[in-house]
Design a protein around this motif. Sequence first.
Motif, PDB file in Angstrom:
ATOM      1  N   THR A  31       0.858  -1.167   0.000  1.00  0.00           N
ATOM      2  CA  THR A  31       0.000   0.000   0.000  1.00  0.00           C
ATOM      3  C   THR A  31       0.898   1.221   0.000  1.00  0.00           C
ATOM      4  OG1 THR A  31      -0.117  -0.017   2.408  1.00  0.00           O
ATOM      5  CG2 THR A  31      -1.875  -1.158   1.218  1.00  0.00           C
ATOM      6  N   SER A  32       0.459   2.245  -0.667  1.00  0.00           N
ATOM      7  CA  SER A  32       1.252   3.462  -0.710  1.00  0.00           C
ATOM      8  C   SER A  32       0.644   4.482   0.242  1.00  0.00           C
ATOM      9  CB  SER A  32       1.288   4.015  -2.139  1.00  0.00           C
ATOM     10  OG  SER A  32      -0.003   4.414  -2.519  1.00  0.00           O
ATOM     11  N   ALA A  33       1.421   5.498   0.538  1.00  0.00           N
ATOM     12  CA  ALA A  33       0.931   6.537   1.422  1.00  0.00           C
ATOM     13  C   ALA A  33      -0.101   7.403   0.717  1.00  0.00           C
ATOM     14  CB  ALA A  33       2.098   7.399   1.910  1.00  0.00           C
ATOM     15  N   SER A  93     -11.686  -9.478  -7.320  1.00  0.00           N
ATOM     16  CA  SER A  93     -10.484  -8.643  -7.330  1.00  0.00           C
ATOM     17  C   SER A  93      -9.397  -9.204  -8.233  1.00  0.00           C
ATOM     18  CB  SER A  93      -9.954  -8.438  -5.907  1.00  0.00           C
ATOM     19  OG  SER A  93      -9.659  -9.673  -5.300  1.00  0.00           O
ATOM     20  N   ASP A  94      -9.268 -10.520  -8.318  1.00  0.00           N
ATOM     21  CA  ASP A  94      -8.240 -11.128  -9.167  1.00  0.00           C
ATOM     22  C   ASP A  94      -8.527 -10.841 -10.645  1.00  0.00           C
ATOM     23  OD1 ASP A  94      -5.880 -12.763  -9.560  1.00  0.00           O
ATOM     24  OD2 ASP A  94      -7.248 -14.304 -10.333  1.00  0.00           O
ATOM     25  N   ALA A  95      -9.761 -11.051 -11.061  1.00  0.00           N
ATOM     26  CA  ALA A  95     -10.134 -10.778 -12.461  1.00  0.00           C
ATOM     27  C   ALA A  95      -9.988  -9.294 -12.775  1.00  0.00           C
ATOM     28  CB  ALA A  95     -11.568 -11.244 -12.733  1.00  0.00           C
ATOM     29  N   LEU A  96     -10.314  -8.438 -11.818  1.00  0.00           N
ATOM     30  CA  LEU A  96     -10.162  -6.996 -12.001  1.00  0.00           C
ATOM     31  C   LEU A  96      -8.708  -6.638 -12.235  1.00  0.00           C
ATOM     32  CD1 LEU A  96     -11.166  -4.072 -12.006  1.00  0.00           C
ATOM     33  CD2 LEU A  96     -10.955  -4.099  -9.512  1.00  0.00           C
ATOM     34  N   ALA A  97      -7.818  -7.137 -11.386  1.00  0.00           N
ATOM     35  CA  ALA A  97      -6.400  -6.811 -11.514  1.00  0.00           C
ATOM     36  C   ALA A  97      -5.856  -7.271 -12.861  1.00  0.00           C
ATOM     37  CB  ALA A  97      -5.608  -7.445 -10.367  1.00  0.00           C
ATOM     38  N   LYS A  98      -6.206  -8.478 -13.281  1.00  0.00           N
ATOM     39  CA  LYS A  98      -5.695  -9.009 -14.544  1.00  0.00           C
ATOM     40  C   LYS A  98      -6.214  -8.226 -15.747  1.00  0.00           C
ATOM     41  CE  LYS A  98      -4.967 -13.695 -12.872  1.00  0.00           C
ATOM     42  NZ  LYS A  98      -5.471 -15.076 -12.879  1.00  0.00           N
ATOM     43  N   ALA A  99      -7.510  -7.978 -15.807  1.00  0.00           N
ATOM     44  CA  ALA A  99      -8.085  -7.265 -16.954  1.00  0.00           C
ATOM     45  C   ALA A  99      -7.599  -5.819 -16.993  1.00  0.00           C
ATOM     46  CB  ALA A  99      -9.609  -7.326 -16.899  1.00  0.00           C
ATOM     47  N   LEU A 122      -7.343   0.862 -10.968  1.00  0.00           N
ATOM     48  CA  LEU A 122      -8.205  -0.313 -10.796  1.00  0.00           C
ATOM     49  C   LEU A 122      -7.371  -1.575 -10.566  1.00  0.00           C
ATOM     50  CD1 LEU A 122     -10.909   0.549 -13.445  1.00  0.00           C
ATOM     51  CD2 LEU A 122     -11.349   0.091 -11.015  1.00  0.00           C
ATOM     52  N   GLU A 123      -6.260  -1.677 -11.281  1.00  0.00           N
ATOM     53  CA  GLU A 123      -5.375  -2.822 -11.084  1.00  0.00           C
ATOM     54  C   GLU A 123      -4.869  -2.851  -9.640  1.00  0.00           C
ATOM     55  OE1 GLU A 123      -1.189  -4.722 -12.758  1.00  0.00           O
ATOM     56  OE2 GLU A 123      -1.763  -2.708 -13.385  1.00  0.00           O
ATOM     57  N   GLN A 124      -4.478  -1.701  -9.132  1.00  0.00           N
ATOM     58  CA  GLN A 124      -3.977  -1.628  -7.763  1.00  0.00           C
ATOM     59  C   GLN A 124      -5.071  -2.021  -6.767  1.00  0.00           C
ATOM     60  OE1 GLN A 124      -2.432   2.180  -6.560  1.00  0.00           O
ATOM     61  NE2 GLN A 124      -1.432   1.330  -4.770  1.00  0.00           N
ATOM     62  N   LEU A 125      -6.286  -1.532  -6.982  1.00  0.00           N
ATOM     63  CA  LEU A 125      -7.388  -1.914  -6.091  1.00  0.00           C
ATOM     64  C   LEU A 125      -7.610  -3.422  -6.128  1.00  0.00           C
ATOM     65  CD1 LEU A 125     -10.095   0.852  -6.689  1.00  0.00           C
ATOM     66  CD2 LEU A 125      -8.573   0.582  -4.728  1.00  0.00           C
ATOM     67  N   GLY A 126      -7.550  -4.001  -7.333  1.00  0.00           N
ATOM     68  CA  GLY A 126      -7.726  -5.442  -7.459  1.00  0.00           C
ATOM     69  C   GLY A 126      -6.639  -6.210  -6.740  1.00  0.00           C
ATOM     70  N   ARG A 127      -5.399  -5.774  -6.905  1.00  0.00           N
ATOM     71  CA  ARG A 127      -4.277  -6.463  -6.246  1.00  0.00           C
ATOM     72  C   ARG A 127      -4.370  -6.377  -4.721  1.00  0.00           C
ATOM     73  NH1 ARG A 127      -0.866  -8.266  -9.948  1.00  0.00           N
ATOM     74  NH2 ARG A 127      -0.625  -7.153 -11.906  1.00  0.00           N
ATOM     75  N   ALA A 134     -13.924   1.057  -6.523  1.00  0.00           N
ATOM     76  CA  ALA A 134     -13.810   0.586  -7.907  1.00  0.00           C
ATOM     77  C   ALA A 134     -14.952   1.058  -8.799  1.00  0.00           C
ATOM     78  CB  ALA A 134     -13.709  -0.936  -7.936  1.00  0.00           C
ATOM     79  N   ALA A 135     -16.152   1.175  -8.283  1.00  0.00           N
ATOM     80  CA  ALA A 135     -17.298   1.586  -9.117  1.00  0.00           C
ATOM     81  C   ALA A 135     -17.089   3.000  -9.663  1.00  0.00           C
ATOM     82  CB  ALA A 135     -18.597   1.490  -8.327  1.00  0.00           C
ATOM     83  N   ARG A 136     -16.594   3.891  -8.813  1.00  0.00           N
ATOM     84  CA  ARG A 136     -16.330   5.278  -9.256  1.00  0.00           C
ATOM     85  C   ARG A 136     -15.245   5.288 -10.324  1.00  0.00           C
ATOM     86  NH1 ARG A 136     -12.342   8.337  -8.264  1.00  0.00           N
ATOM     87  NH2 ARG A 136     -11.612   7.145  -6.484  1.00  0.00           N
ATOM     88  N   LEU A 137     -14.177   4.507 -10.092  1.00  0.00           N
ATOM     89  CA  LEU A 137     -13.094   4.440 -11.072  1.00  0.00           C
ATOM     90  C   LEU A 137     -13.560   3.801 -12.377  1.00  0.00           C
ATOM     91  CD1 LEU A 137     -10.084   3.465  -8.813  1.00  0.00           C
ATOM     92  CD2 LEU A 137     -10.391   5.594 -10.075  1.00  0.00           C
ATOM     93  N   LEU A 138     -14.453   2.842 -12.276  1.00  0.00           N
ATOM     94  CA  LEU A 138     -15.002   2.202 -13.473  1.00  0.00           C
ATOM     95  C   LEU A 138     -15.735   3.230 -14.335  1.00  0.00           C
ATOM     96  CD1 LEU A 138     -15.723  -0.231 -15.253  1.00  0.00           C
ATOM     97  CD2 LEU A 138     -17.677  -0.634 -13.712  1.00  0.00           C
TER      98      LEU A 138
END
Length: 162
Positions: A31-33, A93-99, A122-127, A134-138
């Motif tokens: 996680t980042s600051a 979350s796994d499918a989100l990160a990969k896609a 979105l990838e970071q959220l999935g990981r 995620a919905a807002r980012l989508l």
Amino acid sequence: VQLSAMLTQWLPTPTGSSETPAAHASAPATTSAAPLEAPPPAVAEIDKTAWDAIRALQRPGRPDILAKVLSAYLEDSRGLVETIRTAVETQDSDALAKAAHRLKSSSAQLGALATAAHCKELEQLGRLARLDGAARLLTQLTDAHHMACATIITELQQRPAP
């Protein structure tokens, strides 16, 4: 997959990108600051200078390589956006990160920087398996992708017929 392989083979890594396949594989998911909710910097929907590298590969008498790559992106990216949407809706979350990773890579290679930036988040959220934002980012990804696709379609319509 074909588009990503083609772009990886023929195009240099975009300047300013700190992510390389080797660095990506060895970097731990931490996680980042900085908050994940921070919007990406405002960028044009397409940085067309990325297209110059593709045009440089064009050989006389051969099919239009830029048109081929742009068409492949349109086809592949729309499916990836739908995969991302499904992953967000099902909280996968796994499918989100990969896609998101796949769409981020191909979008960055074609200069669709806003799309790539949203995919990165979105990838970071999935990981991290943190899909609360995620919905807002989508929604932001969908808007950026729609603008990028509109620019690509305009470019394809302006290209001479083969």
